[in-house]
Design a protein around this motif. Structure first.
Motif, PDB file in Angstrom:
ATOM      1  N   MET A 126       1.150  -1.005   0.143  1.00 13.87           N
ATOM      2  CA  MET A 126      -0.179   0.123  -0.390  1.00 13.87           C
ATOM      3  C   MET A 126       0.929   0.987  -0.294  1.00 13.87           C
ATOM      4  N   ASN A 127       0.862   2.035  -0.584  1.00  9.86           N
ATOM      5  CA  ASN A 127       1.750   2.920  -1.087  1.00  9.86           C
ATOM      6  C   ASN A 127       0.493   4.649  -0.349  1.00  9.86           C
ATOM      7  N   PHE A 128       1.384   5.417  -0.190  1.00 10.03           N
ATOM      8  CA  PHE A 128       1.493   6.846   1.146  1.00 10.03           C
ATOM      9  C   PHE A 128      -0.382   6.844   0.175  1.00 10.03           C
ATOM     10  N   TYR A 129      -0.135   7.328  -0.759  1.00  6.69           N
ATOM     11  CA  TYR A 129      -1.598   7.643  -1.560  1.00  6.69           C
ATOM     12  C   TYR A 129      -2.927   6.838  -0.659  1.00  6.69           C
ATOM     13  N   THR A 130      -2.429   5.963  -1.568  1.00  5.08           N
ATOM     14  CA  THR A 130      -3.740   4.568  -1.218  1.00  5.08           C
ATOM     15  C   THR A 130      -4.344   4.597   0.073  1.00  5.08           C
ATOM     16  N   SER A 131      -3.052   5.424   1.506  1.00  2.00           N
ATOM     17  CA  SER A 131      -3.125   4.630   2.664  1.00  2.00           C
ATOM     18  C   SER A 131      -4.103   6.189   3.487  1.00  2.00           C
ATOM     19  N   ILE A 132      -3.364   7.495   2.652  1.00  4.65           N
ATOM     20  CA  ILE A 132      -3.790   9.017   3.281  1.00  4.65           C
ATOM     21  C   ILE A 132      -6.219   8.405   3.093  1.00  4.65           C
ATOM     22  N   PHE A 133      -5.800   8.275   1.243  1.00  5.17           N
ATOM     23  CA  PHE A 133      -6.938   8.866   0.760  1.00  5.17           C
ATOM     24  C   PHE A 133      -7.397   7.283   0.134  1.00  5.17           C
ATOM     25  N   LYS A 134      -8.516   6.343   1.591  1.00  4.18           N
ATOM     26  CA  LYS A 134      -8.398   5.670   1.006  1.00  4.18           C
ATOM     27  C   LYS A 134     -10.798   5.112   0.449  1.00  4.18           C
ATOM     28  N   PRO A 135     -10.490   5.055  -0.654  1.00  4.21           N
ATOM     29  CA  PRO A 135     -12.525   5.109  -1.307  1.00  4.21           C
ATOM     30  C   PRO A 135     -13.023   4.734  -1.232  1.00  4.21           C
ATOM     31  N   LYS A 136     -13.253   3.088   0.210  1.00  3.79           N
ATOM     32  CA  LYS A 136     -14.060   2.998   0.980  1.00  3.79           C
ATOM     33  C   LYS A 136     -14.138   3.672   2.019  1.00  3.79           C
ATOM     34  N   LYS A 137     -13.149   5.110   2.433  1.00  5.74           N
ATOM     35  CA  LYS A 137     -13.558   5.828   4.157  1.00  5.74           C
ATOM     36  C   LYS A 137     -14.088   7.020   3.633  1.00  5.74           C
ATOM     37  N   TRP A 138     -13.910   7.253   2.048  1.00 10.37           N
ATOM     38  CA  TRP A 138     -14.057   8.047   2.053  1.00 10.37           C
ATOM     39  C   TRP A 138     -15.722   8.354   1.253  1.00 10.37           C
ATOM     40  N   ILE A 139     -16.205   6.828   0.586  1.00  5.59           N
ATOM     41  CA  ILE A 139     -17.593   7.571   0.541  1.00  5.59           C
ATOM     42  C   ILE A 139     -18.425   6.985   1.575  1.00  5.59           C
ATOM     43  N   ILE A 140     -17.875   5.959   2.948  1.00  6.91           N
ATOM     44  CA  ILE A 140     -18.787   6.012   4.062  1.00  6.91           C
ATOM     45  C   ILE A 140     -19.024   6.822   4.874  1.00  6.91           C
ATOM     46  N   LEU A 141     -18.202   7.781   4.209  1.00  2.81           N
ATOM     47  CA  LEU A 141     -18.036   9.017   5.249  1.00  2.81           C
ATOM     48  C   LEU A 141     -18.991   9.789   4.390  1.00  2.81           C
ATOM     49  N   PHE A 142     -19.267  10.186   3.105  1.00  2.00           N
ATOM     50  CA  PHE A 142     -19.935  11.335   2.135  1.00  2.00           C
ATOM     51  C   PHE A 142     -21.403  10.329   2.622  1.00  2.00           C
ATOM     52  N   PHE A 143     -21.379   9.401   2.597  1.00  2.00           N
ATOM     53  CA  PHE A 143     -22.904   9.336   2.151  1.00  2.00           C
ATOM     54  C   PHE A 143     -23.712   9.321   3.739  1.00  2.00           C
ATOM     55  N   THR A 144     -22.080   8.824   5.401  1.00  2.00           N
ATOM     56  CA  THR A 144     -22.724   9.268   6.586  1.00  2.00           C
ATOM     57  C   THR A 144     -22.780  10.408   6.705  1.00  2.00           C
ATOM     58  N   LEU A 145     -22.379  11.368   6.264  1.00  2.00           N
ATOM     59  CA  LEU A 145     -22.727  12.618   6.346  1.00  2.00           C
ATOM     60  C   LEU A 145     -24.127  13.369   5.830  1.00  2.00           C
ATOM     61  N   SER A 146     -24.125  12.439   4.357  1.00  2.00           N
ATOM     62  CA  SER A 146     -25.988  13.066   3.792  1.00  2.00           C
ATOM     63  C   SER A 146     -26.769  13.178   4.643  1.00  2.00           C
ATOM     64  N   ALA A 147     -26.524  11.350   4.846  1.00  2.00           N
ATOM     65  CA  ALA A 147     -27.845  10.711   6.209  1.00  2.00           C
ATOM     66  C   ALA A 147     -27.637  11.788   7.370  1.00  2.00           C
ATOM     67  N   ILE A 148     -26.523  12.043   7.348  1.00  2.00           N
ATOM     68  CA  ILE A 148     -27.000  12.950   9.174  1.00  2.00           C
ATOM     69  C   ILE A 148     -27.783  14.504   8.836  1.00  2.00           C
ATOM     70  N   VAL A 149     -27.230  14.866   7.708  1.00  2.00           N
ATOM     71  CA  VAL A 149     -27.702  16.378   6.837  1.00  2.00           C
ATOM     72  C   VAL A 149     -29.241  16.104   7.048  1.00  2.00           C
ATOM     73  N   SER A 150     -30.158  14.801   5.789  1.00  2.00           N
ATOM     74  CA  SER A 150     -31.022  14.572   5.308  1.00  2.00           C
ATOM     75  C   SER A 150     -31.719  14.433   6.471  1.00  2.00           C
ATOM     76  N   SER A 151     -31.736  13.667   7.683  1.00  2.00           N
ATOM     77  CA  SER A 151     -32.043  13.603   9.085  1.00  2.00           C
ATOM     78  C   SER A 151     -31.845  14.542   9.647  1.00  2.00           C
ATOM     79  N   LEU A 152     -31.277  15.817   9.773  1.00  2.00           N
ATOM     80  CA  LEU A 152     -31.569  16.486  10.363  1.00  2.00           C
ATOM     81  C   LEU A 152     -32.840  17.527   9.947  1.00  2.00           C
ATOM     82  N   ILE A 153     -32.890  17.924   8.271  1.00  2.00           N
ATOM     83  CA  ILE A 153     -33.589  18.928   7.388  1.00  2.00           C
ATOM     84  C   ILE A 153     -34.779  18.140   7.086  1.00  2.00           C
TER      85      ILE A 153
END
Length: 335
Positions: A1-28
């Protein structure tokens, strides 16, 4: 695993994106459901006295879904705002709702009636206040009408908005924020309309400065702010909008609705300007001639009692509640 993929893990950001979206939608959703700025539900959880919507069409259509069927409905522009629905109830009996919306065109008039039909809330009596400018071929449909999926029969004729989707609306969220700010800050700002759609309940016309109003009217005329009403190329009324009114007449006939119609009063200074111009004078005559083909019609332009008192007019475009009472007496009572 290189330095780039260790910091920018696609799965991590996808999960974070959908989690934040769900939180914002729930708040609204949660805020909109609890505040309910459009009165979609029948529950006022926070016991909020005044609620605010960003535009009157959205406010009235959403609010109306939770209301019972009314015996009498008024439709028109902000010139209909000041007409007291209780006066209609006094003269015709039953319950009355004022469905006036800002700068309404003929498309709004038909759109509101079609909306009432879809809601299965067509009234026994329909009162239409018609602005002269609404039959001008050069005036487009109101932008808020075009954006309103409940009223716009031109673009969304088969549209049906899901009940729950309204609670996810950002527009509703902004209305909720303003409502909460007013409620908890004790500002006691009042909304545009009361429970019967009447704006006049929150305006005191008796304390208006009549002289200031006359000056403001003349200034507005001089600054050419009345172009929407006069438009000197306005030489004839729009056949397309005549057709819309024929559809209104047909719906009323098919459903046994008593249709009452009147031209909303024009400020005396404005009426004089329009009559002095050949183009708008011709359009005015054609406008009144067409409206007079309706059975229950009253020509407010000819009301001498109305026009002899400047206090009946509010600026260059609006009228007082007293003016509305005078018109209703002539329109609804058989003399």
């Amino acid at each position: 695993m290189n330095f780039y993929t260790s910091i920018f893990k696609p799965k991590k950001w996808i999960i974070l994106f959908f989690t934040l979206s769900a939180i914002v939608s729930s708040l609204i959703f949660s805020v909109n459901f609890i505040v309910d700025p459009y009165n979609i539900t029948k529950h006022n959880i926070l016991h909020i006295k005044y609620k605010f919507a960003r535009d009157d069409r959205t406010e009235k259509t959403n609010y109306f879904t939770s209301l019972p069927k009314f015996d009498n409905i008024m439709i028109g522009s902000s010139r209909v705002y000041s007409i007291n629905p209780q006066t209609v109830s006094h003269l015709l009996g039953g319950t009355t709702y004022n469905f006036g919306v800002g700068t309404a065109t003929v498309e709004d008039h038909l759109g509101v009636l079609l909306y009432l039909q879809k809601q299965h809330k067509l009234p026994k009596n329909l009162i239409l206040g018609v602005d002269f400018y609404t039959f001008n071929p050069d005036i487009p449909p109101n932008k808020y009408f075009l954006a309103n999926k409940d009223l716009n029969f031109l673009s969304f004729s088969n549209y049906h908005e899901d009940y729950l989707a309204k609670f996810f609306s950002l527009d509703a969220f902004r209305a909720s924020f303003k409502t909460l700010n007013n409620h908890f800050s004790n500002k006691n700002e009042k909304p545009r309309f009361d429970a019967n759609g009447w704006a006049g309940a929150y305006e005191d016309y008796s304390k208006r400065d009549i002289i200031a109003d006359e000056i403001a009217t003349k200034k507005e005329l001089l600054e050419d702010k009345i172009l929407i009403y006069s438009n000197y190329t306005y030489s004839h009324i729009d056949p397309k909008r005549v057709d819309y009114y024929q559809k209104i007449k047909k719906i009323c006939k098919e459903n046994g609705i008593n249709l009452y119609i009147f031209p909303t009063p024009l400020n005396p200074i404005l009426l004089k300007v329009l009559n002095e111009n050949k183009s708008t004078n011709n359009a005015l005559k054609e406008f009144i001639a067409y409206l007079s083909t309706f059975d229950n019609f009253y020509n407010a332009y000819d009301d001498k009692v109305l026009y002899n008192d400047i206090r009946n007019f509010h600026g260059s475009t609006h009228t007082s509640t007293n003016a509305g009472d005078l018109i209703l007496q002539k329109l609804l009572v058989k003399h």
